[in-house]
Design an enzyme around this catalytic site. Sequence first.
Site, PDB file in Angstrom:
ATOM      1  N   ASN A   1       0.866  -1.179   0.000  1.00 50.39           N
ATOM      2  CA  ASN A   1       0.000   0.000   0.000  1.00 50.39           C
ATOM      3  C   ASN A   1       0.908   1.237   0.000  1.00 50.39           C
ATOM      4  O   ASN A   1       1.465   1.607   1.028  1.00 50.39           O
ATOM      5  CB  ASN A   1      -0.880  -0.039   1.260  1.00 50.39           C
ATOM      6  CG  ASN A   1      -1.851   1.118   1.314  1.00 50.39           C
ATOM      7  OD1 ASN A   1      -1.823   2.016   0.472  1.00 50.39           O
ATOM      8  ND2 ASN A   1      -2.690   1.112   2.327  1.00 50.39           N
TER       9      ASN A   1
ATOM     10  N   GLY B   1     -10.124   8.194   8.047  1.00 49.38           N
ATOM     11  CA  GLY B   1     -11.020   8.409   6.898  1.00 49.38           C
ATOM     12  C   GLY B   1     -12.285   7.617   7.201  1.00 49.38           C
ATOM     13  O   GLY B   1     -12.189   6.558   7.821  1.00 49.38           O
TER      14      GLY B   1
ATOM     15  N   LEU C   1     -15.588   3.546  10.074  1.00 46.35           N
ATOM     16  CA  LEU C   1     -15.274   4.770  10.825  1.00 46.35           C
ATOM     17  C   LEU C   1     -13.828   4.727  11.307  1.00 46.35           C
ATOM     18  O   LEU C   1     -13.514   4.140  12.347  1.00 46.35           O
ATOM     19  CB  LEU C   1     -16.230   4.918  12.023  1.00 46.35           C
ATOM     20  CG  LEU C   1     -17.729   4.778  11.726  1.00 46.35           C
ATOM     21  CD1 LEU C   1     -18.546   4.929  13.015  1.00 46.35           C
ATOM     22  CD2 LEU C   1     -18.186   5.788  10.683  1.00 46.35           C
TER      23      LEU C   1
ATOM     24  N   HIS D   1     -12.642   3.101   0.137  1.00 46.12           N
ATOM     25  CA  HIS D   1     -12.676   2.053   1.173  1.00 46.12           C
ATOM     26  C   HIS D   1     -13.416   0.807   0.669  1.00 46.12           C
ATOM     27  O   HIS D   1     -13.948   0.024   1.464  1.00 46.12           O
ATOM     28  CB  HIS D   1     -13.400   2.505   2.460  1.00 46.12           C
ATOM     29  CG  HIS D   1     -12.756   3.627   3.199  1.00 46.12           C
ATOM     30  ND1 HIS D   1     -13.481   4.678   3.715  1.00 46.12           N
ATOM     31  CD2 HIS D   1     -11.474   3.874   3.523  1.00 46.12           C
ATOM     32  CE1 HIS D   1     -12.667   5.519   4.341  1.00 46.12           C
ATOM     33  NE2 HIS D   1     -11.438   5.062   4.214  1.00 46.12           N
TER      34      HIS D   1
ATOM     35  N   ARG E   1      -9.756   8.591  21.041  1.00 35.77           N
ATOM     36  CA  ARG E   1      -9.396   8.246  22.426  1.00 35.77           C
ATOM     37  C   ARG E   1      -9.315   9.524  23.263  1.00 35.77           C
ATOM     38  O   ARG E   1      -9.840   9.598  24.370  1.00 35.77           O
ATOM     39  CB  ARG E   1      -8.053   7.510  22.454  1.00 35.77           C
ATOM     40  CG  ARG E   1      -8.188   6.061  22.020  1.00 35.77           C
ATOM     41  CD  ARG E   1      -6.872   5.463  21.660  1.00 35.77           C
ATOM     42  NE  ARG E   1      -6.459   5.952  20.335  1.00 35.77           N
ATOM     43  CZ  ARG E   1      -5.628   5.305  19.538  1.00 35.77           C
ATOM     44  NH1 ARG E   1      -5.118   4.159  19.921  1.00 35.77           N
ATOM     45  NH2 ARG E   1      -5.310   5.795  18.361  1.00 35.77           N
TER      46      ARG E   1
ATOM     47  N   GLU F   1      -8.237  -5.154   5.347  1.00 37.69           N
ATOM     48  CA  GLU F   1      -8.068  -4.828   3.933  1.00 37.69           C
ATOM     49  C   GLU F   1      -6.909  -5.599   3.310  1.00 37.69           C
ATOM     50  O   GLU F   1      -6.983  -6.021   2.161  1.00 37.69           O
ATOM     51  CB  GLU F   1      -7.852  -3.317   3.772  1.00 37.69           C
ATOM     52  CG  GLU F   1      -9.145  -2.547   3.982  1.00 37.69           C
ATOM     53  CD  GLU F   1      -8.954  -1.048   4.152  1.00 37.69           C
ATOM     54  OE1 GLU F   1      -8.468  -0.638   5.218  1.00 37.69           O
ATOM     55  OE2 GLU F   1      -9.268  -0.299   3.220  1.00 37.69           O
TER      56      GLU F   1
ATOM     57  N   GLU G   1     -14.512  -0.072  15.344  1.00 34.96           N
ATOM     58  CA  GLU G   1     -14.180  -1.319  16.039  1.00 34.96           C
ATOM     59  C   GLU G   1     -13.902  -1.096  17.518  1.00 34.96           C
ATOM     60  O   GLU G   1     -14.213  -1.948  18.345  1.00 34.96           O
ATOM     61  CB  GLU G   1     -12.911  -1.941  15.424  1.00 34.96           C
ATOM     62  CG  GLU G   1     -13.115  -2.499  14.032  1.00 34.96           C
ATOM     63  CD  GLU G   1     -11.788  -2.766  13.309  1.00 34.96           C
ATOM     64  OE1 GLU G   1     -10.769  -2.995  13.984  1.00 34.96           O
ATOM     65  OE2 GLU G   1     -11.791  -2.738  12.078  1.00 34.96           O
TER      66      GLU G   1
ATOM     67  N   ARG H   1      -2.594  -2.148  -3.442  1.00 34.28           N
ATOM     68  CA  ARG H   1      -3.802  -1.357  -3.216  1.00 34.28           C
ATOM     69  C   ARG H   1      -3.720  -0.121  -4.110  1.00 34.28           C
ATOM     70  O   ARG H   1      -2.755   0.642  -4.046  1.00 34.28           O
ATOM     71  CB  ARG H   1      -3.861  -0.927  -1.752  1.00 34.28           C
ATOM     72  CG  ARG H   1      -5.050  -0.059  -1.490  1.00 34.28           C
ATOM     73  CD  ARG H   1      -4.995   0.575  -0.144  1.00 34.28           C
ATOM     74  NE  ARG H   1      -6.221   1.322   0.081  1.00 34.28           N
ATOM     75  CZ  ARG H   1      -6.384   2.162   1.079  1.00 34.28           C
ATOM     76  NH1 ARG H   1      -5.421   2.351   1.948  1.00 34.28           N
ATOM     77  NH2 ARG H   1      -7.514   2.806   1.202  1.00 34.28           N
TER      78      ARG H   1
ATOM     79  N   LYS I   1       3.211   0.775   3.172  1.00 33.77           N
ATOM     80  CA  LYS I   1       2.853  -0.233   4.172  1.00 33.77           C
ATOM     81  C   LYS I   1       2.933  -1.587   3.489  1.00 33.77           C
ATOM     82  O   LYS I   1       2.551  -1.700   2.318  1.00 33.77           O
ATOM     83  CB  LYS I   1       1.410  -0.027   4.646  1.00 33.77           C
ATOM     84  CG  LYS I   1       1.272   0.980   5.749  1.00 33.77           C
ATOM     85  CD  LYS I   1      -0.132   0.897   6.348  1.00 33.77           C
ATOM     86  CE  LYS I   1      -0.730   2.275   6.405  1.00 33.77           C
ATOM     87  NZ  LYS I   1      -2.152   2.356   6.441  1.00 33.77           N
TER      88      LYS I   1
ATOM     89  N   ARG J   1     -11.035  15.665   7.650  1.00 33.74           N
ATOM     90  CA  ARG J   1     -11.790  16.117   6.474  1.00 33.74           C
ATOM     91  C   ARG J   1     -13.177  16.601   6.884  1.00 33.74           C
ATOM     92  O   ARG J   1     -13.819  15.997   7.750  1.00 33.74           O
ATOM     93  CB  ARG J   1     -11.953  14.979   5.460  1.00 33.74           C
ATOM     94  CG  ARG J   1     -10.656  14.518   4.841  1.00 33.74           C
ATOM     95  CD  ARG J   1     -10.960  13.560   3.684  1.00 33.74           C
ATOM     96  NE  ARG J   1      -9.777  12.863   3.246  1.00 33.74           N
ATOM     97  CZ  ARG J   1      -9.600  11.550   3.349  1.00 33.74           C
ATOM     98  NH1 ARG J   1     -10.541  10.774   3.862  1.00 33.74           N
ATOM     99  NH2 ARG J   1      -8.486  11.002   2.914  1.00 33.74           N
TER     100      ARG J   1
HETATM  101  P1  AMP Z   1      -8.042   3.950  11.207  1.00 37.11           P
HETATM  102  O1  AMP Z   1      -7.934   5.075  10.233  1.00 37.11           O
HETATM  103  O2  AMP Z   1      -9.044   2.919  10.830  1.00 37.11           O
HETATM  104  O3  AMP Z   1      -6.689   3.362  11.563  1.00 37.11           O
HETATM  105  O4  AMP Z   1      -8.601   4.594  12.577  1.00 37.11           O
HETATM  106  C1  AMP Z   1      -7.834   5.496  13.317  1.00 37.11           C
HETATM  107  C2  AMP Z   1      -8.677   6.113  14.428  1.00 37.11           C
HETATM  108  O5  AMP Z   1      -9.309   5.092  15.210  1.00 37.11           O
HETATM  109  C3  AMP Z   1      -7.843   6.885  15.428  1.00 37.11           C
HETATM  110  O6  AMP Z   1      -7.656   8.208  15.047  1.00 37.11           O
HETATM  111  C4  AMP Z   1      -8.686   6.814  16.670  1.00 37.11           C
HETATM  112  O7  AMP Z   1      -9.581   7.894  16.666  1.00 37.11           O
HETATM  113  C5  AMP Z   1      -9.480   5.561  16.537  1.00 37.11           C
HETATM  114  N1  AMP Z   1      -9.030   4.508  17.474  1.00 37.11           N
HETATM  115  C6  AMP Z   1      -8.049   3.624  17.276  1.00 37.11           C
HETATM  116  N2  AMP Z   1      -7.898   2.826  18.373  1.00 37.11           N
HETATM  117  C7  AMP Z   1      -8.811   3.238  19.272  1.00 37.11           C
HETATM  118  C8  AMP Z   1      -9.170   2.829  20.600  1.00 37.11           C
HETATM  119  N3  AMP Z   1      -8.547   1.843  21.195  1.00 37.11           N
HETATM  120  N4  AMP Z   1     -10.180   3.495  21.199  1.00 37.11           N
HETATM  121  C9  AMP Z   1     -10.812   4.487  20.584  1.00 37.11           C
HETATM  122  N5  AMP Z   1     -10.532   4.928  19.348  1.00 37.11           N
HETATM  123  C10 AMP Z   1      -9.543   4.318  18.694  1.00 37.11           C
END
Ligand code: AMP
Length: 400
Positions: free
Chosen positions: A10, A215, A212, A183, A289, A388, A338, A94, A17, A244
Amino acid sequence: MKEMNVLVINCGSSSLKFQLINSSSEEVIAKGLCERIGIEGSQMTYTPAGGEKQETVTPMADHTQAIRLVLDALTNKEYGVVKSLDEIGAVGHRIVHGGENFASSTLITDEVVKAIEECNDLAPLHNPANLIGIRACKELMPDTPMAAVFDTAFHQTMPEEAYLYGLPYHYYEDYKVRRYGFHGTSHSYVSHRAADMLGKDYQDLKIIVCHLGNGASVSAVKNGKCVDTSMGLTPLEGLIMGTRSGDMDPAIIEFLCGKEKKTVNEILNILNKESGVLGLSGGFSSDFRDLEKAYQAGEVSAIRTMKAFAYRVVKYIGAYTAAMNGVDVICFTAGIGENNSFIRTLITSYLGYLGITIDEEANAKRGEEIEISAPDCKTKVLVIPTNEELAIARETVALL
Ligand code: AMP
């Protein structure tokens, strides 16, 4: 099918990555990340399965050099995971934008590279970087088959009424200005897993996937086909995201150019990088978080931000329920979907009209596939960790 190791790549403009995945066990044998490619201070992290994460700070002038380092690490005598490059059976790339040229993944040929190049206009930051990754792998592993897996392909089944903007039609004819969505690999993976988890036929379901992460996008999948998604020509449309803006009145751009004495490009940069959750919270954080802690502490900036984020998701769920004339299952995935039970609670608290109540004990769990709606709910709510890279590896193997 022959067992093989698939290298999933990626490529971003200054990052790369990677994961090496065994096609039969579907285990990640090694993974890592090259950062600051072409910039001072480039570094690579590399983690072999069961081994320790290693960090190497070393110059990487370009992506070819980065991929060379990745291949060296994978074949290293001490911490490598394969004896030679012959043990890498295929590479899956990707690719962000396939435009209308690609409705599915494909093996990479010279024609495919040309067709990806034709989409550069639509994703000027991403596609050229993806192509650099393809060319670098071709140079270093000329005989290894490679596949292109597109972020947009899954959404190509959207009907005209969903993908057209209310613009003069010739902009679509002349420049292919339309909604594409992104996505797609994640929406496809998660919607299929939802059908598996429920023991139902994918073709019989109406599914809403809320991806969520930093992005973020929502998609509607009806009878096995994506019928709508929240991102558009670019990933800027739709939900309020990490940085965004998501949906907004386009006239705001001209208005802010005048007020702030900025160019359109400068405002667009703000809409992409300084808006969304980060902007709404007054620059506090784009990370949920931090936001959740601040929300619980009664911080007004965090409260308005999380409420606005959740509300936008709720509106898309409502719109897609209407578009599909119902919904059987709503899925949450990606970093926030998640991991953040609190945002799931905020969102699902609006869904009483679908008869949804949440099993709080199940909702409190993290990092596993789980049904979080109460057992008697007609519309199910599932948390499904996305994967992914595995989806790209599977697609790659299926094409061979
Ligand atoms: P992603 O782009 O799918 O990697 O999601 C990143 C976002 O997921 C981060 O900016 C956090 O806001 C959220 N996130 C990741 N781990 C946690 C967690 N353990 N608890 C709450 N939010 C999280």
